[in-house]
Design a protein around this motif. Structure first.
Motif, mmCIF file in Angstrom:
data_model
loop_
_atom_site.group_PDB
_atom_site.id
_atom_site.type_symbol
_atom_site.label_atom_id
_atom_site.label_comp_id
_atom_site.label_asym_id
_atom_site.label_seq_id
_atom_site.Cartn_x
_atom_site.Cartn_y
_atom_site.Cartn_z
ATOM 1 N N SER A 364 0.850 -1.194 0.000
ATOM 2 C CA SER A 364 0.000 0.000 0.000
ATOM 3 C C SER A 364 0.880 1.237 0.000
ATOM 4 C CB SER A 364 -0.921 0.014 1.231
ATOM 5 O OG SER A 364 -0.165 -0.011 2.430
ATOM 6 N N LEU A 365 0.275 2.366 -0.377
ATOM 7 C CA LEU A 365 0.996 3.642 -0.396
ATOM 8 C C LEU A 365 0.444 4.565 0.680
ATOM 9 C CD1 LEU A 365 1.459 4.759 -4.123
ATOM 10 C CD2 LEU A 365 3.163 3.752 -2.602
ATOM 11 N N ASN A 366 1.350 5.250 1.370
ATOM 12 C CA ASN A 366 0.962 6.304 2.304
ATOM 13 C C ASN A 366 0.987 7.666 1.614
ATOM 14 O OD1 ASN A 366 0.617 4.729 4.728
ATOM 15 N ND2 ASN A 366 2.847 4.450 4.754
ATOM 16 N N THR A 367 0.993 7.646 0.308
ATOM 17 C CA THR A 367 1.097 8.861 -0.507
ATOM 18 C C THR A 367 -0.051 8.907 -1.502
ATOM 19 O OG1 THR A 367 3.515 8.805 -0.348
ATOM 20 C CG2 THR A 367 2.569 10.125 -2.132
ATOM 21 N N SER A 368 -0.662 10.081 -1.628
ATOM 22 C CA SER A 368 -1.727 10.255 -2.613
ATOM 23 C C SER A 368 -1.160 10.185 -4.021
ATOM 24 C CB SER A 368 -2.420 11.603 -2.408
ATOM 25 O OG SER A 368 -3.371 11.835 -3.430
ATOM 26 N N ARG A 369 -1.949 9.646 -4.931
ATOM 27 C CA ARG A 369 -1.567 9.640 -6.343
ATOM 28 C C ARG A 369 -2.460 10.571 -7.154
ATOM 29 N NH1 ARG A 369 -1.290 3.817 -8.468
ATOM 30 N NH2 ARG A 369 -0.080 4.816 -10.119
ATOM 31 N N LYS A 370 -3.298 11.346 -6.469
ATOM 32 C CA LYS A 370 -4.128 12.316 -7.155
ATOM 33 C C LYS A 370 -3.304 13.559 -7.484
ATOM 34 C CE LYS A 370 -8.565 10.938 -5.090
ATOM 35 N NZ LYS A 370 -9.737 11.402 -4.307
ATOM 36 N N PRO A 371 -3.495 14.126 -8.667
ATOM 37 C CA PRO A 371 -2.728 15.317 -9.056
ATOM 38 C C PRO A 371 -2.882 16.450 -8.042
ATOM 39 C CG PRO A 371 -3.895 14.420 -10.948
ATOM 40 C CD PRO A 371 -4.399 13.673 -9.745
ATOM 41 N N GLY A 372 -1.770 17.062 -7.700
ATOM 42 C CA GLY A 372 -1.787 18.205 -6.799
ATOM 43 C C GLY A 372 -1.583 17.865 -5.338
ATOM 44 N N PHE A 373 -1.644 16.605 -4.982
ATOM 45 C CA PHE A 373 -1.502 16.226 -3.580
ATOM 46 C C PHE A 373 -0.144 15.605 -3.268
ATOM 47 C CE2 PHE A 373 -6.133 16.260 -4.187
ATOM 48 C CZ PHE A 373 -6.483 17.144 -3.183
ATOM 49 N N ALA A 374 0.645 15.306 -4.265
ATOM 50 C CA ALA A 374 1.992 14.769 -4.088
ATOM 51 C C ALA A 374 2.709 14.923 -5.420
ATOM 52 C CB ALA A 374 1.958 13.317 -3.630
ATOM 53 N N CYS A 375 4.000 14.557 -5.433
ATOM 54 C CA CYS A 375 4.754 14.637 -6.678
ATOM 55 C C CYS A 375 5.706 13.448 -6.761
ATOM 56 C CB CYS A 375 5.479 15.974 -6.784
ATOM 57 S SG CYS A 375 6.162 16.302 -8.440
ATOM 58 N N GLY A 376 7.014 13.665 -6.607
ATOM 59 C CA GLY A 376 7.970 12.594 -6.857
ATOM 60 C C GLY A 376 8.264 11.694 -5.689
ATOM 61 N N ILE A 377 7.899 12.100 -4.479
ATOM 62 C CA ILE A 377 8.159 11.295 -3.288
ATOM 63 C C ILE A 377 6.998 10.332 -3.065
ATOM 64 C CG2 ILE A 377 8.392 11.370 -0.767
ATOM 65 C CD1 ILE A 377 9.800 14.041 -1.070
ATOM 66 N N GLY A 378 7.319 9.082 -2.735
ATOM 67 C CA GLY A 378 6.289 8.108 -2.396
ATOM 68 C C GLY A 378 6.697 7.325 -1.164
ATOM 69 N N ASN A 379 5.740 7.055 -0.300
ATOM 70 C CA ASN A 379 5.972 6.246 0.902
ATOM 71 C C ASN A 379 5.226 4.938 0.724
ATOM 72 O OD1 ASN A 379 5.292 5.040 3.514
ATOM 73 N ND2 ASN A 379 6.128 6.872 4.476
ATOM 74 N N VAL A 380 5.972 3.818 0.651
ATOM 75 C CA VAL A 380 5.385 2.519 0.365
ATOM 76 C C VAL A 380 5.474 1.615 1.597
ATOM 77 C CG1 VAL A 380 7.554 1.653 -0.624
ATOM 78 C CG2 VAL A 380 5.390 0.530 -1.205
ATOM 79 N N HIS A 381 4.382 0.941 1.888
ATOM 80 C CA HIS A 381 4.336 0.008 3.017
ATOM 81 C C HIS A 381 4.117 -1.400 2.479
ATOM 82 C CE1 HIS A 381 3.385 -1.679 6.944
ATOM 83 N NE2 HIS A 381 2.318 -2.235 6.406
ATOM 84 N N ALA A 382 4.986 -2.330 2.892
ATOM 85 C CA ALA A 382 4.864 -3.734 2.509
ATOM 86 C C ALA A 382 4.531 -4.539 3.752
ATOM 87 C CB ALA A 382 6.159 -4.236 1.888
ATOM 88 N N GLU A 383 3.394 -5.195 3.726
ATOM 89 C CA GLU A 383 2.905 -5.936 4.881
ATOM 90 C C GLU A 383 3.947 -6.956 5.347
ATOM 91 O OE1 GLU A 383 -0.604 -9.210 5.501
ATOM 92 O OE2 GLU A 383 -1.128 -7.356 4.420
ATOM 93 N N GLY A 384 4.218 -6.937 6.656
ATOM 94 C CA GLY A 384 5.134 -7.901 7.245
ATOM 95 C C GLY A 384 6.604 -7.534 7.162
#
Length: 444
Positions: A364-384
């Motif tokens: 899952s992502l802790n970062t929005s992928r909608k335009p205007g709410f984020a850009c090049g940084i992404g926070n990714v969570h992998a279960e376990g």
């Protein structure tokens, strides 16, 4: 062109404006030292002339291969933590070295009298690029210094409250905690959603937390943990109606995605230039609206004659001229790429790795992928997979640099590619992540 107060360096009297300009002109005319490296201009001109819209260029690997040639990065590893600090293009490094070499010929003359006045040209260019007056732009060493200037610069009394979020940068929270211990102020914190895709809700959360004792608000333009972009203008408007200054942390925003400072309507803005502008390490910027300069004390003492001068925030004693002059090359490179093209590419890279990993339901992502709410940084969570252990394994096993985020509201890996990152490098990251998700981390 005041660079130091007389009190700052008692062994010299700073030359006046005519002396500065005369010395600089004489030196440049005699030595041929350019205002900025011709290579930077040539590359910028070539990039700026590339056809195609920002959206069309985002996936043009030939264009971005040309951009990447400007960097001297180590391709034996994959650096996905450009949000921490970015490498500079080679011509930015060369410019800084050239200025540093010249400084050391006779620093009291070559650095103070010749190079230091050239800072004013860089100041004017940076101000113009982001739509403000040069007399509102100070150069600092990083966003933390700019922010602490504002955080310590407002007078507060015991019991006064400052309002911020639980996701603001740790150093800035520590700054207010020190004022709590030392002066008896109170820091209040609110939680914002992860991701936050309703600006009105974010404004409401801030507004509801304001009390009669609230004296300051600190907020991020882009949250470093997730890349979340917050509604600065709307919160500034809300706070201004209550006569509450807002300190804006723009460490990750400037030169990351396009905006102009007047559009935010903020009274101050703090950022690092060694992140997304690719300027020399240890360079930052503080914008303060001209009429607000007298209200904010400098972090280091300045004479009362500088009370209304933006340069009072640069009174830190002896400092190198080279780092700040080389900002000019970084700005030229940024302009050549184009702010819109850069942002489109950074989103393209984020979606490239995110789309692939999100095919697994355990990601899952802790970062929005909608335009205007984020850009090049992404926070990714992998279960376990615990972020710190995962980040360590990625480095030790695959030589991939990531930033583990252990914050309880957004646990994951912060991934921040840059304009020199290749799709092959992102494939390597995805392959390693897919293996770890499928097999778990090996015992240490």
């Amino acid at each position: 062109m005041r660079n130091h107060s007389p009190e700052a360096d008692g062994d010299r009297q700073p030359p006046n404006r005519r002396d500065f300009l005369g010395s600089a002109a004489a030196f440049i005319g005699a030595s041929g030292l350019p205002a900025f490296n011709a290579q930077a201009v040539d590359i910028a001109r070539e990039l700026a002339g590339h056809p195609g819209s920002p959206a069309d260029t985002a996936g043009d690997e030939n264009f971005w291969a040309e951009v990447a040639r400007a960097f001297t990065v180590d391709r034996t590893l994959v650096n996905l933590n450009n949000g921490g600090v970015s490498p500079s293009p080679s011509f930015v490094q060369d410019a800084m070295k050239r200025h540093l070499d010249y400084s050391n010929l006779a620093p009291t003359y070559t650095m103070w009298r010749v190079l230091e006045p050239q800072r004013e040209g860089v100041r004017a260019r940076m101000a113009r690029e982001w739509g403000v007056d040069a007399e509102e732009v100070a150069f600092t060493r990083n966003a933390s210094e700019s922010l602490q200037t504002c955080q310590f610069g407002y007078d507060l009394k015991p019991g006064d409250e400052v309002l911020t979020t639980t996701q603001d940068y740790g150093r800035m929270l520590t700054t207010f905690r020190q004022r709590e211990r030392r002066e008896g102020i109170v820091m209040r914190q609110i939680r914002v959603p992860v991701p936050a895709e309703d600006p009105a809700e974010v404004v409401r959360l801030f507004e509801e937390a304001v009390t009669p004792r609230t004296r300051l608000i600190l907020m991020c333009h882009m949250i470093n943990l997730t890349g979340q972009i917050l509604p600065v203008r709307e919160i500034v408007r809300m706070a201004r109606g209550r006569d509450i200054p807002v300190i804006v942390d723009g460490a990750h925003a400037l030169a990351h995605f396009p905006f102009r400072l007047p559009d935010l309507e903020c009274d101050n803005y703090s950022t690092s230039l060694h992140k997304w502008l690719f300027a020399p390490h240890g360079t930052g910027l503080l914008y303060v609206r001209r009429e607000r300069i007298p209200e904010i004390w400098p972090l280091m003492a300045a004479s009362d004659g500088l009370n209304e001068d933006i340069r009072k925030y640069e009174e830190i004693g002896t400092h190198p001229a080279a780092n700040y002059l080389a900002i000019g090359e970084a700005l030229t490179f940024h302009q050549g790429i184009g702010a819109e093209r850069k942002a489109e590419r950074l989103v393209y890279l984020r979606d490239y790795w995110a789309n692939r990993l999100l095919e697994d339901d355990r990601v899952s992502l802790n970062t929005s992928r909608k335009p205007g709410f984020a850009c090049g940084i992404g926070n990714v969570h992998a279960e376990g997979l615990e972020p710190a252990a995962l980040s360590t394994w990625l480095w030790n096993t695959h030589r991939i640099i990531t930033s583990p985020i252990g914050h309880e509201e957004c646990t994951g890996l912060r991934i921040s590619p840059s304009v020199y990152t290749t799709l092959e490098e992102l494939d390597r990251f995805c392959e390693a992540m897919e293996w770890a998700i499928a097999h778990g981390l090996p015992p240490t």
